[in-house]
Motif scaffolding. Sequence first.
Motif, short mmCIF file in Angstrom:
data_model
loop_
_atom_site.label_atom_id
_atom_site.label_comp_id
_atom_site.label_asym_id
_atom_site.label_seq_id
_atom_site.Cartn_x
_atom_site.Cartn_y
_atom_site.Cartn_z
N SER A 15 0.83 -1.20 0.00
CA SER A 15 0.00 0.00 0.00
C SER A 15 0.86 1.26 0.00
O SER A 15 0.61 2.20 -0.73
N SER A 18 2.46 1.75 -3.43
CA SER A 18 1.48 2.24 -4.39
C SER A 18 1.25 3.74 -4.20
O SER A 18 1.19 4.50 -5.16
N GLY A 22 2.14 6.90 -6.82
CA GLY A 22 1.14 7.90 -7.18
C GLY A 22 1.67 9.30 -6.97
O GLY A 22 1.47 10.18 -7.80
N GLN A 61 -2.76 12.97 -14.07
CA GLN A 61 -4.21 13.04 -14.24
C GLN A 61 -4.87 11.75 -13.75
O GLN A 61 -5.91 11.78 -13.10
N GLN A 62 -4.24 10.61 -14.06
CA GLN A 62 -4.79 9.32 -13.62
C GLN A 62 -4.76 9.19 -12.10
O GLN A 62 -5.70 8.66 -11.50
N VAL A 63 -3.68 9.67 -11.48
CA VAL A 63 -3.58 9.59 -10.02
C VAL A 63 -4.67 10.45 -9.38
O VAL A 63 -5.35 10.01 -8.45
N ALA A 65 -7.54 11.32 -10.68
CA ALA A 65 -8.84 10.67 -10.93
C ALA A 65 -9.04 9.46 -10.02
O ALA A 65 -10.12 9.25 -9.49
N SER A 66 -7.98 8.69 -9.82
CA SER A 66 -8.10 7.48 -8.99
C SER A 66 -8.33 7.82 -7.51
O SER A 66 -8.78 6.99 -6.76
N HIS A 67 -8.01 9.05 -7.13
CA HIS A 67 -8.22 9.48 -5.76
C HIS A 67 -9.44 10.40 -5.64
O HIS A 67 -9.61 11.12 -4.66
N GLY A 68 -10.28 10.39 -6.69
CA GLY A 68 -11.52 11.15 -6.65
C GLY A 68 -11.36 12.65 -6.76
O GLY A 68 -12.20 13.41 -6.29
N GLN A 69 -10.30 13.08 -7.39
CA GLN A 69 -10.04 14.53 -7.52
C GLN A 69 -10.28 14.99 -8.93
O GLN A 69 -9.96 14.53 -9.87
#
Length: 69
Positions: A15, A18, A22, A61-63, A65-69
């Motif tokens: 964890s 990861s 990010g 951008q993917q990071v 988005a993956s964290h809801g931002q």
Amino acid sequence: MTRFLFVIPLALMASAASAQQGGDACTRDASRFCRAHLNDGDQVVLACLKQNRARLSKGCQQVLASHGQ
């Protein structure tokens, strides 16, 4: 029981790794677009990154988005 105690540290390490990857995805973008805010705290830098979303690298951008931002 021993097996259970061995799995927990592995899960925590995975964890943390990861999360570190990010953060690395946005490090260059943060220093490029938000240099003036780097000492103002994470929330200010995050707001700056979000304001510059169209200019960010795909990885960052993917990071976000993956964290809801």
